[in-house]
Write a protein that holds these residues in place. Structure first.
Motif, PDB file in Angstrom:
ATOM      1  N   GLY A 140       0.799  -1.213   0.000  1.00 17.23           N
ATOM      2  CA  GLY A 140       0.000   0.000   0.000  1.00 17.23           C
ATOM      3  C   GLY A 140       0.833   1.265   0.000  1.00 17.23           C
ATOM      4  O   GLY A 140       0.325   2.363   0.269  1.00 17.23           O
ATOM      5  N   ASP A 143      -0.124   3.975  -4.883  1.00 19.22           N
ATOM      6  CA  ASP A 143      -1.395   3.805  -5.577  1.00 19.22           C
ATOM      7  C   ASP A 143      -1.163   3.648  -7.075  1.00 19.22           C
ATOM      8  O   ASP A 143      -2.044   3.222  -7.816  1.00 19.22           O
ATOM      9  N   VAL A 165      -3.167  -6.793  -6.866  1.00 18.91           N
ATOM     10  CA  VAL A 165      -3.518  -5.468  -6.327  1.00 18.91           C
ATOM     11  C   VAL A 165      -4.199  -4.665  -7.438  1.00 18.91           C
ATOM     12  O   VAL A 165      -3.640  -3.700  -7.967  1.00 18.91           O
TER      13      VAL A 165
END
Length: 229
Positions: A140, A143, A165
């Motif tokens: 994370g 992005d 992801v």
């Protein structure tokens, strides 16, 4: 804002786009963040630019020890000008004797005619880019990942990021000349297939406008543009 990390294959960038040009003293932040990424995605917030390379081998380099000095000056300039924004991740070169088929015009390679040669390879660059991009995505920390490469070794990592992801965007910047002068180098379709957006080439005017100052202040002596660059 979209947290974005940019991953640059320094070897691929140099040999596919910068070699033979006067633009080697390249400001990678000015080029990749300001002139390529922001026009493509104004919502991007670049949190890191990771530059992957390997120390020059002076014994093999065209300019000998001067080539090693030039690379050292360049990396010092980038890290001093941008601090933690730019990270330099180093691999290494290996030189090993081996035997390969001798080139004969019009004849396919075969084992009946081989010659002793030195095998020269840059190690860890591809795997470092792939692992850094994948780890940043799954943790994370990004992005959006933007990869500068035209090497098919990047395809598995890009595909796995898309699968594991799916919320992370993948950008691809090809370190190639404009299509009118690519001299046989073409965009790698394995990579373009995995990217959400693609920049197919880097223009000369963008490189010219993205050069570091002749002398970049550091904590010690300034990092100076090499004479032969």
């Amino acid at each position: 804002m979209k947290k974005t990390t940019i991953y640059i294959d320094g070897y691929n960038l140099y040999y596919s786009r910068l070699k033979g040009t006067p633009y080697k003293w390249l400001d990678i932040v000015a080029l990749f963040r300001d002139r390529i990424l922001f026009p493509q995605d104004p919502t991007a917030e670049v949190v890191c630019i990771k530059y992957f390379t390997a120390p020059v081998k002076a014994s093999y380099a065209q300019h000998g020890e001067a080539s090693n000095h030039a690379q050292t000056q360049y990396l010092r300039a980038l890290e001093s000008k941008y601090g933690g924004l730019v990270q330099v991740i180093k691999g290494f070169h290996i030189f090993e004797p081996t035997r390969l088929p001798t080139h004969q015009p019009g004849v396919d390679p075969n084992k009946s005619s081989v010659s002793p040669v030195w095998m020269i390879e840059e190690k860890q660059t591809d795997v470092n880019i792939a692992l850094h991009a994948y780890r940043d995505a799954v943790r994370g920390d990004a992005d959006q990942v933007v990869i500068c490469s035209n090497d098919s070794d990047m395809e598995p990592a890009m595909r796995m990021i898309r699968e594991d992801v799916p919320g992370v965007a993948i950008g691809l910047v090809m370190p190639l000349r404009d299509t009118s002068s690519m001299a046989g180098k073409v965009p790698n379709k394995r990579l373009t297939k995995q990217a959400h957006w693609v920049r197919h080439h880097i223009r000369d005017d963008e490189l010219a406008l993205s050069q570091l100052p002749q002398n970049v202040p550091t904590k010690k002596k300034p990092a100076c543009k090499p004479v032969h660059w």
